[in-house]
Design a protein around this motif. Structure first.
Motif, PDB file in Angstrom:
ATOM      1  N   GLY A 248       0.802  -1.225   0.000  1.00  0.00           N
ATOM      2  CA  GLY A 248       0.000   0.000   0.000  1.00  0.00           C
ATOM      3  C   GLY A 248       0.831   1.270   0.000  1.00  0.00           C
ATOM      4  O   GLY A 248       2.053   1.236   0.134  1.00  0.00           O
ATOM      5  N   HIS A 249       0.116   2.363  -0.151  1.00  0.00           N
ATOM      6  CA  HIS A 249       0.720   3.690  -0.315  1.00  0.00           C
ATOM      7  C   HIS A 249       0.298   4.537   0.883  1.00  0.00           C
ATOM      8  O   HIS A 249      -0.893   4.803   1.079  1.00  0.00           O
ATOM      9  CB  HIS A 249       0.198   4.277  -1.642  1.00  0.00           C
ATOM     10  CG  HIS A 249       0.630   5.671  -1.924  1.00  0.00           C
ATOM     11  ND1 HIS A 249      -0.048   6.496  -2.794  1.00  0.00           N
ATOM     12  CD2 HIS A 249       1.676   6.400  -1.479  1.00  0.00           C
ATOM     13  CE1 HIS A 249       0.548   7.667  -2.851  1.00  0.00           C
ATOM     14  NE2 HIS A 249       1.602   7.639  -2.071  1.00  0.00           N
ATOM     15  N   LEU A 250       1.276   4.953   1.676  1.00  0.00           N
ATOM     16  CA  LEU A 250       0.961   5.713   2.887  1.00  0.00           C
ATOM     17  C   LEU A 250       0.814   7.189   2.531  1.00  0.00           C
ATOM     18  O   LEU A 250       1.707   8.006   2.755  1.00  0.00           O
ATOM     19  CB  LEU A 250       2.055   5.482   3.941  1.00  0.00           C
ATOM     20  CG  LEU A 250       2.170   4.012   4.378  1.00  0.00           C
ATOM     21  CD1 LEU A 250       3.400   3.796   5.239  1.00  0.00           C
ATOM     22  CD2 LEU A 250       0.903   3.567   5.115  1.00  0.00           C
ATOM     23  N   ALA A 251      -0.334   7.515   1.970  1.00  0.00           N
ATOM     24  CA  ALA A 251      -0.585   8.849   1.442  1.00  0.00           C
ATOM     25  C   ALA A 251      -1.390   9.668   2.443  1.00  0.00           C
ATOM     26  O   ALA A 251      -1.700   9.208   3.542  1.00  0.00           O
ATOM     27  CB  ALA A 251      -1.348   8.730   0.123  1.00  0.00           C
ATOM     28  N   ILE A 386       0.648  14.380 -10.722  1.00  0.00           N
ATOM     29  CA  ILE A 386      -0.541  14.651  -9.909  1.00  0.00           C
ATOM     30  C   ILE A 386      -0.350  15.973  -9.189  1.00  0.00           C
ATOM     31  O   ILE A 386       0.623  16.155  -8.446  1.00  0.00           O
ATOM     32  CB  ILE A 386      -0.793  13.529  -8.878  1.00  0.00           C
ATOM     33  CG1 ILE A 386      -0.682  12.147  -9.535  1.00  0.00           C
ATOM     34  CG2 ILE A 386      -2.173  13.697  -8.243  1.00  0.00           C
ATOM     35  CD1 ILE A 386      -0.775  10.994  -8.539  1.00  0.00           C
ATOM     36  N   ASP A 387      -1.239  16.903  -9.430  1.00  0.00           N
ATOM     37  CA  ASP A 387      -1.239  18.164  -8.698  1.00  0.00           C
ATOM     38  C   ASP A 387      -1.788  17.892  -7.285  1.00  0.00           C
ATOM     39  O   ASP A 387      -2.042  16.739  -6.939  1.00  0.00           O
ATOM     40  CB  ASP A 387      -2.118  19.176  -9.447  1.00  0.00           C
ATOM     41  CG  ASP A 387      -1.667  20.605  -9.221  1.00  0.00           C
ATOM     42  OD1 ASP A 387      -0.761  21.056  -9.926  1.00  0.00           O
ATOM     43  OD2 ASP A 387      -2.237  21.257  -8.316  1.00  0.00           O
ATOM     44  N   GLY A 393      -6.759  12.024  -4.597  1.00  0.00           N
ATOM     45  CA  GLY A 393      -7.067  10.881  -3.732  1.00  0.00           C
ATOM     46  C   GLY A 393      -7.598   9.709  -4.554  1.00  0.00           C
ATOM     47  O   GLY A 393      -7.306   8.550  -4.273  1.00  0.00           O
ATOM     48  N   TRP A 394      -8.394  10.039  -5.584  1.00  0.00           N
ATOM     49  CA  TRP A 394      -8.906   8.978  -6.461  1.00  0.00           C
ATOM     50  C   TRP A 394      -7.753   8.334  -7.236  1.00  0.00           C
ATOM     51  O   TRP A 394      -7.755   7.113  -7.450  1.00  0.00           O
ATOM     52  CB  TRP A 394      -9.904   9.555  -7.474  1.00  0.00           C
ATOM     53  CG  TRP A 394     -11.167  10.104  -6.894  1.00  0.00           C
ATOM     54  CD1 TRP A 394     -11.475  11.426  -6.742  1.00  0.00           C
ATOM     55  CD2 TRP A 394     -12.299   9.365  -6.428  1.00  0.00           C
ATOM     56  NE1 TRP A 394     -12.733  11.548  -6.203  1.00  0.00           N
ATOM     57  CE2 TRP A 394     -13.263  10.309  -6.005  1.00  0.00           C
ATOM     58  CE3 TRP A 394     -12.596   8.004  -6.332  1.00  0.00           C
ATOM     59  CZ2 TRP A 394     -14.494   9.923  -5.491  1.00  0.00           C
ATOM     60  CZ3 TRP A 394     -13.818   7.625  -5.823  1.00  0.00           C
ATOM     61  CH2 TRP A 394     -14.754   8.572  -5.406  1.00  0.00           C
ATOM     62  N   VAL A 395      -6.819   9.147  -7.680  1.00  0.00           N
ATOM     63  CA  VAL A 395      -5.692   8.611  -8.475  1.00  0.00           C
ATOM     64  C   VAL A 395      -4.878   7.677  -7.591  1.00  0.00           C
ATOM     65  O   VAL A 395      -4.487   6.578  -8.001  1.00  0.00           O
ATOM     66  CB  VAL A 395      -4.821   9.763  -9.027  1.00  0.00           C
ATOM     67  CG1 VAL A 395      -3.731   9.203  -9.941  1.00  0.00           C
ATOM     68  CG2 VAL A 395      -5.678  10.778  -9.781  1.00  0.00           C
ATOM     69  N   GLN A 396      -4.621   8.113  -6.368  1.00  0.00           N
ATOM     70  CA  GLN A 396      -3.842   7.279  -5.451  1.00  0.00           C
ATOM     71  C   GLN A 396      -4.571   5.982  -5.136  1.00  0.00           C
ATOM     72  O   GLN A 396      -3.969   4.945  -4.966  1.00  0.00           O
ATOM     73  CB  GLN A 396      -3.591   8.039  -4.147  1.00  0.00           C
ATOM     74  CG  GLN A 396      -2.529   9.098  -4.307  1.00  0.00           C
ATOM     75  CD  GLN A 396      -2.503  10.114  -3.194  1.00  0.00           C
ATOM     76  OE1 GLN A 396      -1.752  11.044  -3.248  1.00  0.00           O
ATOM     77  NE2 GLN A 396      -3.335   9.942  -2.180  1.00  0.00           N
ATOM     78  N   ARG A 400      -3.014   1.928 -10.707  1.00  0.00           N
ATOM     79  CA  ARG A 400      -1.847   1.089 -10.391  1.00  0.00           C
ATOM     80  C   ARG A 400      -0.585   1.777 -10.869  1.00  0.00           C
ATOM     81  O   ARG A 400      -0.527   2.281 -11.987  1.00  0.00           O
ATOM     82  CB  ARG A 400      -1.968  -0.266 -11.087  1.00  0.00           C
ATOM     83  CG  ARG A 400      -2.871  -1.249 -10.377  1.00  0.00           C
ATOM     84  CD  ARG A 400      -3.257  -2.353 -11.293  1.00  0.00           C
ATOM     85  NE  ARG A 400      -3.900  -1.787 -12.499  1.00  0.00           N
ATOM     86  CZ  ARG A 400      -4.068  -2.457 -13.619  1.00  0.00           C
ATOM     87  NH1 ARG A 400      -3.630  -3.677 -13.747  1.00  0.00           N
ATOM     88  NH2 ARG A 400      -4.683  -1.895 -14.650  1.00  0.00           N
ATOM     89  N   PHE A 401       0.429   1.746 -10.024  1.00  0.00           N
ATOM     90  CA  PHE A 401       1.722   2.327 -10.375  1.00  0.00           C
ATOM     91  C   PHE A 401       2.793   1.253 -10.277  1.00  0.00           C
ATOM     92  O   PHE A 401       2.548   0.140  -9.837  1.00  0.00           O
ATOM     93  CB  PHE A 401       2.040   3.494  -9.424  1.00  0.00           C
ATOM     94  CG  PHE A 401       1.189   4.700  -9.689  1.00  0.00           C
ATOM     95  CD1 PHE A 401       1.535   5.606 -10.670  1.00  0.00           C
ATOM     96  CD2 PHE A 401       0.015   4.907  -8.966  1.00  0.00           C
ATOM     97  CE1 PHE A 401       0.740   6.710 -10.926  1.00  0.00           C
ATOM     98  CE2 PHE A 401      -0.784   6.008  -9.220  1.00  0.00           C
ATOM     99  CZ  PHE A 401      -0.424   6.907 -10.203  1.00  0.00           C
ATOM    100  N   GLY A 402       4.000   1.671 -10.670  1.00  0.00           N
ATOM    101  CA  GLY A 402       5.141   0.758 -10.597  1.00  0.00           C
ATOM    102  C   GLY A 402       5.246  -0.084 -11.845  1.00  0.00           C
ATOM    103  O   GLY A 402       4.382  -0.030 -12.731  1.00  0.00           O
ATOM    104  N   GLY A 403       6.357  -0.854 -11.926  1.00  0.00           N
ATOM    105  CA  GLY A 403       6.564  -1.676 -13.105  1.00  0.00           C
ATOM    106  C   GLY A 403       6.658  -0.827 -14.361  1.00  0.00           C
ATOM    107  O   GLY A 403       6.279  -1.256 -15.444  1.00  0.00           O
TER     108      GLY A 403
END
Ligand code: TPP
Length: 554
Positions: A248-251, A386-387, A393-396, A400-403
């Protein structure tokens, strides 16, 4: 003998700088003149110094080199200040060159004069004014060294106008070598023992790992130890999000399920992260000053290691070198309890990405529908900028990121980063899709850099989430002062017309059925494009509606 300005530009080339960003100013005309003669260094002229600064930051993230911006004295410097702050918060190397009044006029309140040492003293790693042209070359080398060493960050170099015209004996233009520290053998044995003794270890990966070699090694470490990896804020791309060890992403405002899941860890290893306010959910996980679990922190600057928090072990080491050292002492097979624990965390991270469309809201598109489609339709190696704002928050949550899919966003939370970063990314990687997510608030802060995109042939796709509001602040108002709304409503220009006026492709999404068509059209057009999404304000964040906020506040 050589003109100082020419030596400066030659120094940039020697430091591997092939692109600088600027708003030109009369205070450093001779540098502009020298740049005309230096084909190895391209110049991107922007429409606002914040755009130049943000572009330099994004370029630094993508190249691994220091970002470089040139701005004029006084007003130009003040416009660029936001990027200096972001570089400090994000630990991104930035060298900002600023024109300065001529030496004879210093301390006389001359036109646009400023004391940069005092202005940037608490933000920049080093602020220097070059008063002797004979020292220019070595000052530039020291400036890059300071920006790149230890905790990377911003350096400000002021250039008195007349100094740049001085002729000096040609000194050898050189680069100072940046020292990279490894962990000691005993420290590595201690780390291995801590992992072996832990039931639920967790690695938190941070921005200093944001380059290919580090990500490859991070993945190998995660697999060899079966250690789950959560990422620091704005760095969800450090491990492929479908990877079994991705936790997960600690945003900002991470979902409760994620926060609760990772909080069960009994060992936290922060690598390349300062474990700051947002990543640690307000210094609660791992808590400062005394964490509930054993914490190891790896960061290249001893001053920052254990800065606000008691550690089981602090290592002033280069994050990639540490990961390589860790990989070298990996067990033959990962411990089964670690495999089970990382599977449990990954299941939570995956579940948070689930999305089922409920159709449009009465007041517009639920932005999650757009982002879920973008996740499906955009390339696996797209660069996503991402501004700052709730649309992010929706983008996060849903993308999917990475790879190969890169996330570029400022941990400083600076609005206005998105569009300039996308322009810089598209110039650096013209072969990749570059997509910017921005709110209507942020778009009118630096959307003018679309003109820069058109001037240089950059091809970003800019998604404007138009909810007619500084939505994030409205959300906070609704939480703290329910129903008492003011100062956050926005009267916007006609965004599709505004975008067209720059010469971009301009598309509009009024309802969910138009999303796929608009995205495909923008991608296929292979030109700069703006998609204006009429976003529901009622669905004010990825976690709540306004009605729910009012209900919960009552
Ligand atoms: C430069 C800057 N100014 C102000 C803020 C405070 N701020 C954070 S989010 C936000 C509103 C963002 O509005 P918008 O871009 O429309 O996105 P939304 O939240 O509506 O999705 C503001 C004003 C900030 N983070 N950065």
């Amino acid at each position: 003998m050589k003109r100082a300005a020419d030596l400066l530009v030659e120094s940039l080339r020697v430091h591997g700088i092939d692109r600088v960003f600027c708003v030109p100013g009369e205070s450093y005309l001779s540098v502009l003149d020298a740049l005309v003669e230096q084909p190895a260094v391209s110049v991107v002229t922007t429409r606002h110094e914040s755009g130049a600064g943000f572009m330099a930051l994004a370029d630094a993230r993508l190249t691994g080199r220091a970002g470089v911006a040139f701005v004029s004295r006084g007003p130009g410097a003040m416009n660029a200040a936001i990027a200096v702050h972001s570089a400090q918060q994000d630990a991104v190397p930035l060298v900002l060159f600023i024109g300065q009044v001529e030496r004879a006029h210093r301390q006389m309140n001359a036109f646009q004069e400023m004391d940069y040492g005092r202005v940037f003293g608490s933000v920049a790693k080093w602020v220097v004014e070059v008063n002797d042209a004979a020292r220019l070359v070595d000052t530039v080398a020291t400036a890059f060294h300071a920006a790149l060493s230890g905790t990377p960050g911003p350096v400000v170099v002021a250039l008195p106008e007349d100094m740049l015209e001085d002729l000096v004996e040609t000194p050898a233009v050189h680069v100072n070598r940046v020292a990279r520290a490894a962990a000691s053998q005993q420290d590595m044995i201690d780390v291995r023992n801590l992992i072996a003794g832990a039931e639920r270890p967790l690695l938190i990966a941070g921005g200093l790992l944001k380059f290919d070699a580090a990500q490859t090694t991070l993945k190998a470490v995660a697999e060899a130890f079966a250690i789950p990896v959560a990422t620091a804020v704005r760095h969800a791309d450090l491990l492929p999000n479908d990877h079994p060890q991705f936790a997960g992403h600690l945003a900002y405002g991470a979902p409760a399920a994620l926060a609760e899941a990772v909080a069960k860890a009994d060992l936290v290893i922060g690598v390349g992260t300062r474990l700051g306010d947002v990543t640690t959910q307000g210094y609660t996980f791992p808590a400062a000053p005394l964490p509930a679990q054993k914490v190891v922190q790896v960061w290249p600057d001893a001053m920052a290691v254990g800065h606000v928090r008691g550690l089981a072990l602090g290592l002033a080491a280069e994050p990639l070198i540490f990961l390589e050292q860790l990989l070298a002492i990996a067990p033959d097979a990962p411990a089964s309890q670690h495999t089970d624990w990382s599977a449990a965390l990954h299941a939570v991270a995956r579940s948070l990405r689930e999305w089922r469309s409920a159709g449009d809201a009465e007041d517009g598109v639920v932005f999650g529908d757009f982002v879920a489609a973008a996740d499906r339709l955009l390339a696996d190696d797209a660069i996503i900028t991402i501004d700052s704002g709730n649309f992010g928050g929706w983008v996060q949550r849903l993308m999917r990121f990475g790879g190969g899919r890169t996330m570029l966003a400022p941990a400083s939370g600076a609005m206005g980063y998105g569009v300039p970063a996308a322009v810089a990314a598209s110039l650096r990687h013209p072969e990749r899709q570059v997509v910017c997510f921005v709110g209507d608030g942020g778009f009118l802060m630096t959307g003018n850099e679309l003109a820069t995109a058109m001037h240089y042939g950059a091809k970003p796709i800019v998604i404007v989430s138009d909810n007619g509001s500084y939505g994030t602040i409205r959300m906070h108002q609704e939480k703290h002062f329910p129903g008492r709304v003011g100062m956050t409503g926005l009267t916007n220009p006609d965004f599709p017309v505004f975008a067209s006026s720059f010469g971009t492709l301009s598309l509009t999404v009024d309802n969910v059925s138009q999303i796929e068509g608009a995205l495909k059209a923008a991608v296929q057009a292979r030109c700069a494009a703006v998609i204006t999404v009429r976003t529901s304000l009622e669905h004010i964040s990825a976690a709540a509606t306004i009605a729910a906020l009012r209900g919960s506040a009552a």
